[in-house]
Write an enzyme that holds these catalytic residues in place. Structure first.
Site, short mmCIF file in Angstrom:
data_model
loop_
_atom_site.label_atom_id
_atom_site.label_comp_id
_atom_site.label_asym_id
_atom_site.label_seq_id
_atom_site.Cartn_x
_atom_site.Cartn_y
_atom_site.Cartn_z
CG HIS A 9 43.17 38.55 38.82
ND1 HIS A 9 42.89 39.53 39.76
CD2 HIS A 9 41.97 38.12 38.38
CE1 HIS A 9 41.59 39.69 39.87
NE2 HIS A 9 41.00 38.83 39.05
CD GLU A 109 35.24 36.36 37.17
OE1 GLU A 109 34.84 35.21 36.88
OE2 GLU A 109 35.71 36.67 38.28
#
Length: 225
Positions: A9, A109
């Site tokens: 990202h 994550e």
């Protein structure tokens, strides 16, 4: 050969503030436009058939950011995890103008536990460079109350094998937009990186990797774009 694109990202606000983010849902910074445009050109000069991402807003916003520069295509986010979004947000109609983006927490994550929200520099001063580096990058060492990379591997890689490999075997080109450690887990699996050597693997914010596979999913080529 089928192609897999792995995209970390774009930089988030807590990346900018140098904080441990983990599963805390924070937005992107406001200066992503130039980078998103560059990434969009690199990715969409190839045919992309499906996208996989996570429910963290920084990952979904990164998908939306690269689509700002795609004509006549827009993403539809399809939730694969249990819950009402999976049932009530589903649809069957096929439209050539949309791009399916499959969403699952499996690609989140790593969970940083008690470190989430903490300033990284202050954490290093308190615990030391070596210990914090092991918490962040090693395969087996966990941050206080959080996941190590092995834990992240155990959720990200089975998901990759179930969904992404299915699409690659079907000859599709796939884009994965996710967070650093879920992508490091997938990279470890694809490239057969040892538990010891994975500590040296880094993907920068907005980093983009292209893999090519044959019909048996043997890795034939890797290129950092």
């Amino acid at each position: 050969m089928s192609k897999l694109f792995i995209l970390r990202h774009l930089k988030s606000q807590w990346n900018l503030e140098n904080r441990f983010t983990g599963w805390v849902d924070v937005p992107l910074t406001k200066n992503w436009t130039k980078k998103a445009k560059e990434l969009s050109k690199k990715i969409f000069k190839f045919r992309i058939d499906t996208i996989y991402s996570s429910p963290l807003i920084r990952n979904q916003d990164s998908v939306l950011a690269i689509f700002e520069y795609v004509d006549k295509k827009y993403p539809i986010f399809i939730h694969l995890d249990k819950g009402r979004m999976k049932e009530w947000g589903s649809f069957k109609e096929i439209n050539k103008n949309y791009m399916p983006v499959y969403i699952s927490e499996s690609l989140n994550e790593r969970y940083y536990g008690k470190l989430q929200g903490k300033d990284k520099n202050k954490t290093i001063k308190k615990f030391g460079v070596e210990k914090v580096h092991l918490w962040r990058r090693s395969f087996n060492v966990s941050p206080p109350g959080g996941e190590n990379l092995r834990d992240t591997f155990k959720r990200a890689v089975p998901y990759y094998r179930k969904y992404v490999e299915r699409d690659l075997r079907a000859g599709k080109n796939v884009l994965m937009v996710a967070s650093h450690n879920s992508l490091r887990a997938v990279i470890k699996y694809i490239e057969k990186i040892s538990d010891k050597d994975i500590i040296g693997v880094e993907v920068p914010y907005g980093g983009l990797i292209k893999y090519e596979f044959d019909k048996s999913l043997n890795l034939k080529n890797k290129k950092i774009l």
